[in-house]
Design an enzyme around this catalytic site. Sequence first.
Site, mmCIF file in Angstrom:
data_model
loop_
_atom_site.group_PDB
_atom_site.id
_atom_site.type_symbol
_atom_site.label_atom_id
_atom_site.label_comp_id
_atom_site.label_asym_id
_atom_site.label_seq_id
_atom_site.Cartn_x
_atom_site.Cartn_y
_atom_site.Cartn_z
ATOM 1 N N GLY A 203 -1.936 -11.023 1.435
ATOM 2 C CA GLY A 203 -1.769 -9.765 2.155
ATOM 3 C C GLY A 203 -0.923 -8.791 1.376
ATOM 4 O O GLY A 203 -0.255 -9.156 0.400
ATOM 5 N N PRO A 205 2.165 -6.162 0.526
ATOM 6 C CA PRO A 205 3.612 -6.332 0.728
ATOM 7 C C PRO A 205 4.049 -5.814 2.092
ATOM 8 O O PRO A 205 3.608 -4.749 2.548
ATOM 9 C CB PRO A 205 4.224 -5.493 -0.407
ATOM 10 C CG PRO A 205 3.157 -5.434 -1.452
ATOM 11 C CD PRO A 205 1.858 -5.415 -0.708
ATOM 12 N N GLY A 206 4.911 -6.581 2.750
ATOM 13 C CA GLY A 206 5.469 -6.147 4.026
ATOM 14 C C GLY A 206 4.665 -6.513 5.242
ATOM 15 O O GLY A 206 5.025 -6.119 6.357
ATOM 16 N N GLY A 208 4.249 -9.506 6.507
ATOM 17 C CA GLY A 208 4.866 -10.589 7.269
ATOM 18 C C GLY A 208 4.492 -11.977 6.805
ATOM 19 O O GLY A 208 4.509 -12.914 7.608
ATOM 20 N N LYS A 209 4.162 -12.140 5.533
ATOM 21 C CA LYS A 209 3.764 -13.467 5.032
ATOM 22 C C LYS A 209 4.939 -14.444 5.085
ATOM 23 O O LYS A 209 4.806 -15.576 5.562
ATOM 24 C CB LYS A 209 3.237 -13.336 3.597
ATOM 25 C CG LYS A 209 2.010 -12.439 3.463
ATOM 26 C CD LYS A 209 1.477 -12.413 2.057
ATOM 27 C CE LYS A 209 2.409 -11.748 1.077
ATOM 28 N NZ LYS A 209 2.605 -10.313 1.343
ATOM 29 N N THR A 210 6.086 -14.024 4.607
ATOM 30 C CA THR A 210 7.261 -14.904 4.625
ATOM 31 C C THR A 210 7.708 -15.192 6.050
ATOM 32 O O THR A 210 8.058 -16.328 6.395
ATOM 33 C CB THR A 210 8.409 -14.255 3.832
ATOM 34 O OG1 THR A 210 7.958 -13.959 2.502
ATOM 35 C CG2 THR A 210 9.607 -15.189 3.753
ATOM 36 N N GLU A 426 0.569 26.068 2.280
ATOM 37 C CA GLU A 426 0.387 25.086 3.350
ATOM 38 C C GLU A 426 -0.527 25.622 4.446
ATOM 39 O O GLU A 426 -1.275 24.857 5.071
ATOM 40 C CB GLU A 426 1.746 24.693 3.934
ATOM 41 C CG GLU A 426 2.751 24.162 2.922
ATOM 42 C CD GLU A 426 2.201 23.040 2.065
ATOM 43 O OE1 GLU A 426 1.315 22.294 2.531
ATOM 44 O OE2 GLU A 426 2.648 22.903 0.917
ATOM 45 N N HIS A 429 -4.067 24.886 3.334
ATOM 46 C CA HIS A 429 -4.441 23.494 3.623
ATOM 47 C C HIS A 429 -4.790 23.320 5.105
ATOM 48 O O HIS A 429 -5.808 22.698 5.452
ATOM 49 C CB HIS A 429 -3.276 22.556 3.273
ATOM 50 C CG HIS A 429 -3.095 22.316 1.812
ATOM 51 N ND1 HIS A 429 -4.112 21.909 0.993
ATOM 52 C CD2 HIS A 429 -1.996 22.410 1.021
ATOM 53 C CE1 HIS A 429 -3.657 21.767 -0.247
ATOM 54 N NE2 HIS A 429 -2.372 22.070 -0.255
ATOM 55 N N ASP A 503 -2.314 18.286 -5.660
ATOM 56 C CA ASP A 503 -3.612 18.462 -5.013
ATOM 57 C C ASP A 503 -4.744 18.268 -6.018
ATOM 58 O O ASP A 503 -5.751 17.623 -5.718
ATOM 59 C CB ASP A 503 -3.714 19.859 -4.397
ATOM 60 C CG ASP A 503 -2.599 20.133 -3.398
ATOM 61 O OD1 ASP A 503 -2.158 19.170 -2.750
ATOM 62 O OD2 ASP A 503 -2.177 21.294 -3.283
#
Length: 646
Positions: A203, A205-206, A208-210, A426, A429, A503
């Site tokens: 998965g 990073p982050g 929740g594997k550990t 902006e 956009h 952009d």
Amino acid sequence: MNDEQPNGNPWLKSLLVWGGIFLALLMVVSMFGAQTEPGTAIRYSDFHNKITEGTVSEVQIGEDRIVGTYKNGESFSTVPIANDTGLTQLLQDNDVKYAGTAPDEPNLLLYILVQALPFVLILGIAFFALRQVQKGGGAGGAMGFGKSKAKMLTEQQGRVTFDDVAGIDEAREELQEIVEFLRDPQRFSKLGGQIPKGALLVGAPGTGKTLLARAIAGEAAVPFFTISGSDFVEMFVGVGASRVRDMFEQAKKNAPCIVFIDEIDAVGRHRGHGLGNSNDEREQTLNQLLVEMDGFEANEGIIIIAATNRPDVLDPALLRPGRFDRQVVVSIPDIDGREKILAVHMKKVPLAPDVNPRIIARGTPGFSGADLANLVNESALLAARRNKRLVAMQEFEDAKDKVMMGTERRSMAMTDDEKKMTAYHEAGHALVSINEEASDPIHKATIIPRGRALGMVMRLPERDNYSYHRDKMHANLAVSMGGRVAEEIVFGHDKVSSGASSDIQYATDLARNMVTKWGMSDKLGPLQYEQSQEGYLGMGQTQRTMAGEETNKLIDAEIRALVDGAHDRAVEVLKSQEDKLHLLAQAMLEYETLTGDEIKELIETGKIDRPDEPSGPGKAFPAHGSAIPKAGKRYSGDGGAAPQGA
């Protein structure tokens, strides 16, 4: 592994050693102190005078010492003068009792102790050094290179269960069988079944594997050994293999147990792909790991769980049945998963009544479990900084903007012209995004510098997206060109700024992927012309797989056509709605930050309804560029070359 096995308490051993040293020193001091004679030392002439005066009661005469007592009971001592033959006569004439003393016999124990003390000290130092050399546990021993660095966690050290893990229900279900086996192994062995020896958690990073691996150990209530893949490899050849052997030996002593290897790709990459001799330290370590996981000797009760975000680089021998039998994908949570994860982390935070985890989950697509934990933490920090007792929805919104768009840089100095150009950029956009049906809705637009951007238009999807369609990609290309086109229309060709650099990079990368990877070019067809390469090119770099000068020219022409088409689409939208462009830019200069609903309201009604504003609700803006006022606040600092973002 842990050095503190059932060999005894090391603190008690140290206490006994230091206690023995203290007692030995005390004995030496007392023995030396026993040899000192009591009484006051006086001159030999004073000794004669005291005898003549009649104050001396009795004396004991030795070869090198005379010890006596006064009539008042006090003791004294003096050193005799050789060949003083008249001393005994003087003592008799003054009625002083006297006697001789036999020579002191040498104290054999003291003599041996004094002579042996240096040798005992040398032997003690040598023994201590030898213990350090033989001591286990890589960091604890001077020569303990081959000892495993794995740490054993128990229930007393922060037990984690499946209740602490949310948003990855499928992964939990796949690993539930391992928990059941560790709780009741006989249930499976009766039917001849064997539990998988290893599970590979894959998965981003982050995700929740550990945490998931710790939850398995917590649910099964067994010892949990954890180690990183990089802890196996050292500069000394053979150290990694030795650490693997030691890790499994310690695991066998604590079976049934779980061994968790984090970032296993550090040691489990394809063999034979390195520089120089293929039989290097990393490959020896991998070979030993393969043998321990599925060799002649069975490792009953030991379950290996490994985690990686790069399964494509692992050696195939690791992934075959009998080693890592299962690959469990721990994916980015969907909206329901994010809501559950937020509920877990919000238990530790005092919440205001207006906090709605569902709304926060809808506004955080693509967030991993670690990102959501960071979001809750940032919200709590903001509330504490504002001296609040509860964390309200406003703190969560501000924290979300900080995480997604960066920290506000209000101290950055921008001239009125720079701020005006940023507002139009902006606004371009935002206006193109509103007119593109396939574009994601606008979440927020701001001209307050955040991170490296001078301004930003943040769009969020209405639901989680797992694939993107051609129309959405064309819409994103047009939106990315909207800022530059707005500058061209309002300020002219010669006044276009460098703010559209990010952009242009985004549009170029998107168009290249459409042509070379996703088969979205009619001229080139559904063929893959580029692919990501590993090894010498490094992760994330690409190379052309179908060589040919004519093909490369056609690829570049198709990329150019896609970007030019997006530019023309942005020009068409903004020129046909130039009055709305001025209207939106004026509102951006006035309020600096607008929500998606406010932008939509402004485009439809020409005003923004903010009841809390001093000017009152429903403030209207003239739809002509000349009426745009000068910027109010100035920012201190240098905002020169920062890109303005999309």
